[in-house]
Structure formats: C-alpha cells, structure tokens
Design a protein around this motif. Structure first.
Motif, PDB file in Angstrom:
ATOM      1  N   LYS A  11      15.849 -28.918 -13.846  1.00 65.02           N
ATOM      2  CA  LYS A  11      15.815 -29.885 -15.281  1.00 65.02           C
ATOM      3  C   LYS A  11      14.155 -29.723 -15.056  1.00 65.02           C
ATOM      4  O   LYS A  11      13.588 -30.291 -16.001  1.00 65.02           O
ATOM      5  CB  LYS A  11      16.067 -31.078 -15.670  1.00 65.02           C
ATOM      6  N   ILE A  12      13.506 -28.604 -14.568  1.00 63.01           N
ATOM      7  CA  ILE A  12      12.419 -28.752 -14.882  1.00 63.01           C
ATOM      8  C   ILE A  12      11.600 -27.512 -16.375  1.00 63.01           C
ATOM      9  O   ILE A  12      11.133 -28.339 -17.301  1.00 63.01           O
ATOM     10  CB  ILE A  12      11.488 -27.936 -14.169  1.00 63.01           C
ATOM     11  N   VAL A  13      12.316 -27.065 -16.744  1.00 63.43           N
ATOM     12  CA  VAL A  13      12.708 -26.270 -18.481  1.00 63.43           C
ATOM     13  C   VAL A  13      13.878 -26.190 -19.155  1.00 63.43           C
ATOM     14  O   VAL A  13      14.992 -27.072 -18.378  1.00 63.43           O
ATOM     15  CB  VAL A  13      12.325 -24.774 -17.874  1.00 63.43           C
ATOM     16  N   ASP A  14      13.505 -26.490 -19.921  1.00 60.87           N
ATOM     17  CA  ASP A  14      14.972 -26.740 -21.166  1.00 60.87           C
ATOM     18  C   ASP A  14      14.840 -25.058 -22.002  1.00 60.87           C
ATOM     19  O   ASP A  14      13.890 -24.846 -22.684  1.00 60.87           O
ATOM     20  CB  ASP A  14      15.412 -27.870 -21.814  1.00 60.87           C
ATOM     21  N   LYS A  15      15.639 -25.006 -22.486  1.00 61.19           N
ATOM     22  CA  LYS A  15      15.766 -23.901 -24.037  1.00 61.19           C
ATOM     23  C   LYS A  15      16.480 -24.534 -24.793  1.00 61.19           C
ATOM     24  O   LYS A  15      17.680 -25.191 -25.753  1.00 61.19           O
ATOM     25  CB  LYS A  15      16.020 -22.931 -23.239  1.00 61.19           C
ATOM     26  N   ASN A  16      15.963 -24.374 -26.558  1.00 64.22           N
ATOM     27  CA  ASN A  16      16.946 -24.206 -27.623  1.00 64.22           C
ATOM     28  C   ASN A  16      17.362 -23.269 -28.272  1.00 64.22           C
ATOM     29  O   ASN A  16      16.797 -21.625 -28.039  1.00 64.22           O
ATOM     30  CB  ASN A  16      16.227 -24.764 -28.946  1.00 64.22           C
ATOM     31  N   THR A  17      18.895 -22.974 -28.271  1.00 65.11           N
ATOM     32  CA  THR A  17      19.702 -21.713 -28.936  1.00 65.11           C
ATOM     33  C   THR A  17      19.265 -21.053 -29.785  1.00 65.11           C
ATOM     34  O   THR A  17      20.143 -23.091 -30.518  1.00 65.11           O
ATOM     35  CB  THR A  17      19.979 -21.447 -28.182  1.00 65.11           C
ATOM     36  N   TYR A  18      19.463 -20.507 -30.827  1.00 67.11           N
ATOM     37  CA  TYR A  18      19.362 -20.271 -32.480  1.00 67.11           C
ATOM     38  C   TYR A  18      20.316 -19.629 -33.141  1.00 67.11           C
ATOM     39  O   TYR A  18      19.965 -18.233 -31.922  1.00 67.11           O
ATOM     40  CB  TYR A  18      18.336 -20.501 -33.592  1.00 67.11           C
ATOM     41  N   VAL A  45      15.560 -17.741 -28.284  1.00 66.95           N
ATOM     42  CA  VAL A  45      15.590 -18.807 -28.086  1.00 66.95           C
ATOM     43  C   VAL A  45      14.540 -19.698 -27.598  1.00 66.95           C
ATOM     44  O   VAL A  45      13.706 -18.482 -27.890  1.00 66.95           O
ATOM     45  CB  VAL A  45      16.658 -18.422 -26.692  1.00 66.95           C
ATOM     46  N   GLU A  46      13.818 -20.417 -27.436  1.00 66.82           N
ATOM     47  CA  GLU A  46      12.832 -21.013 -27.310  1.00 66.82           C
ATOM     48  C   GLU A  46      13.032 -21.689 -26.369  1.00 66.82           C
ATOM     49  O   GLU A  46      13.577 -22.796 -25.603  1.00 66.82           O
ATOM     50  CB  GLU A  46      12.736 -22.248 -28.273  1.00 66.82           C
ATOM     51  N   TYR A  47      12.536 -21.348 -24.946  1.00 70.90           N
ATOM     52  CA  TYR A  47      12.286 -22.449 -23.942  1.00 70.90           C
ATOM     53  C   TYR A  47      10.846 -23.318 -23.809  1.00 70.90           C
ATOM     54  O   TYR A  47       9.991 -23.118 -23.721  1.00 70.90           O
ATOM     55  CB  TYR A  47      12.027 -21.040 -22.787  1.00 70.90           C
ATOM     56  N   PHE A  48      11.280 -24.157 -22.594  1.00 70.25           N
ATOM     57  CA  PHE A  48      10.349 -25.325 -22.744  1.00 70.25           C
ATOM     58  C   PHE A  48      10.066 -25.989 -21.705  1.00 70.25           C
ATOM     59  O   PHE A  48      11.579 -26.476 -21.662  1.00 70.25           O
ATOM     60  CB  PHE A  48      10.393 -26.125 -24.373  1.00 70.25           C
TER      61      PHE A  48
END
Lengths: 113, 113
Positions: free
Chosen positions: B63-70, B77-80
């Motif tokens: 849970k340090i990084v999450d991502k959005n997938t389009y 995708v966007e990692y954040f």
DNA sequence: CCGTATCCTCTGCGATACTG
DNA sequence: CAGTATCGCAGAGGATACGG
C-alpha cells in the motif's frame, strides 16, 4: 554489501550503505550509546554472531559505525555510531515512527523496542 | 520481498517494505506525481521492465503505491504514491539530503536527481 | 569475549522471449 | 503500452566449528 560504481541519485548510495537484514536494527540499538559485541548479540533477536560481525564491519567500512578496542583479558570492545551514523539514525527515526503508527492502526498492541 | 512473521521493531517492518534494489528510487521518482510504466522505465537508469513491474507490485502489496488503469488503446496506467507512501517518502528525503551532503564532501560535483 | 573460516541454501536480480 | 513466463546465476544469509 554491494556499492555500485555509479549513482544517479544520492539516496540510492545511502540506501545501499544500510541495506542488509540487520543494518538498520544495529544502528537503532546503538542510538543509546556504546555497546559491546556480546550485548548487541544478546539484544538483537534472531541474529547470530557471525552475521552481527559481518554487518558491523560493513557499517564500519561506510564510516557509519566505529569501535574502540581495549587490550587485556577479558577482551573488550565498544561499538558506537559516528557523527555520520547519527545522521543516518535521524532518517531511521522517521521510519520508526511511521512503523509504530502503522502497527497501531493495524491493531497491534505489542510493546516494541 | 520477505516480510517476517514477527517484528521486534517497527523500524524493521518499514525497512523490509522498501528493501530492494529499486524500491527507494521508484518512490523517489513518484514524488512529483503520477507516472506511466514507460516513463518510469525510461527515467530509472539501468532498470528493466520486469524488475520495475515486480517492484511496483510489491510496493502496491504494501500500500505504498497505487495505480489507475484506463481502458482502451493504447493502454494507459498511472502509478502514484498513496498517503502512506508519502510518509515513507519523507524518510527517504532525509537520506537524499544526507547523500547529497556526503557526495559533496567527497568532492563529487555531479548533478544528480 | 572477540573474531575468522567453511560450507550450504535460498532468493533477489536480470536477460530474454512472449501475450493482450 | 502494459504485463507475464522461464531460466540461470551471484551473493546474502545462516549453521557450525575453530582460533586468539
């Protein structure tokens, strides 16, 4: 310990210096002052003398830890943090408090460190 | 990634989460915002796609990084960093500045990160 | 009490190729 | 562009025994 020839980021260099299963806990235990090898060995749960010594030597290579040796029997040494080591410690303190908060949020009630 | 069953110190838990050759640099690169996989792959010198993905997945496990997938083509995708990830980042910033100072003291004049 | 030497296991890392 | 599958190797970690 694997120190790379070339770094693109200062962060990575410091991180490589303290990478290793026991490095951060050794530094953490030295935060309160000088410690003998035997004391560290006893306090750090799960470590064995060989690994402790190996990690201490690597920390000394990086000038994070230094030691005093006293002649005579029984042999006596004192490992301690250098000024550089104390700077590193200040970063670890951040992780310590994050970890504490995290464990509390997870419902852990263990009294640690 | 090796998360132990039992920790005697919160510091060790956090450290295990970010242990790995590329973890800290990935977090560091995400400090300025969302990044695609390809962008990270390009920016992080020496990494390959497989390792990047593996480390990103481990960071997501913690849970340090999450991502959005389009959906749709081309895939995007966007990692954040999560809020938790941003806390970790604050610890890494300490090491970054220690590292910068250290390299300067060593006579390095490289412009890094 | 400190420190070194051997030997062995396991996994992190990486090269490469492939799929949707 | 994003992600998975295989395979191989070097090295970190550890058990154990020995030496000053």
């Amino acid at each position: 310990m694997k120190i790379r020839d070339k770094y693109t980021c200062p962060l990575e260099l410091i991180f490589d210096m303290i990478a290793g299963k026991w490095k951060c806990i050794i530094i953490w235990r030295l935060r309160l002052g000088k410690q003998s090898l035997a004391a560290l060995n006893k306090d750090i749960e799960g470590i064995n003398q060989k690994m402790l010594l190996q990690h201490l030597n690597e920390l000394m290579d990086c000038k994070i830890v230094d030691k005093n040796t006293y002649e005579g029997y029984p042999l006596r040494v004192e490992y301690f943090l250098t000024e550089f080591g104390k700077e590193i410690l200040s970063g670890l303190e951040v992780f310590q408090s994050i970890g504490k908060k995290y464990l509390k949020a997870e419902g852990n009630v263990i009294e640690l460190c």
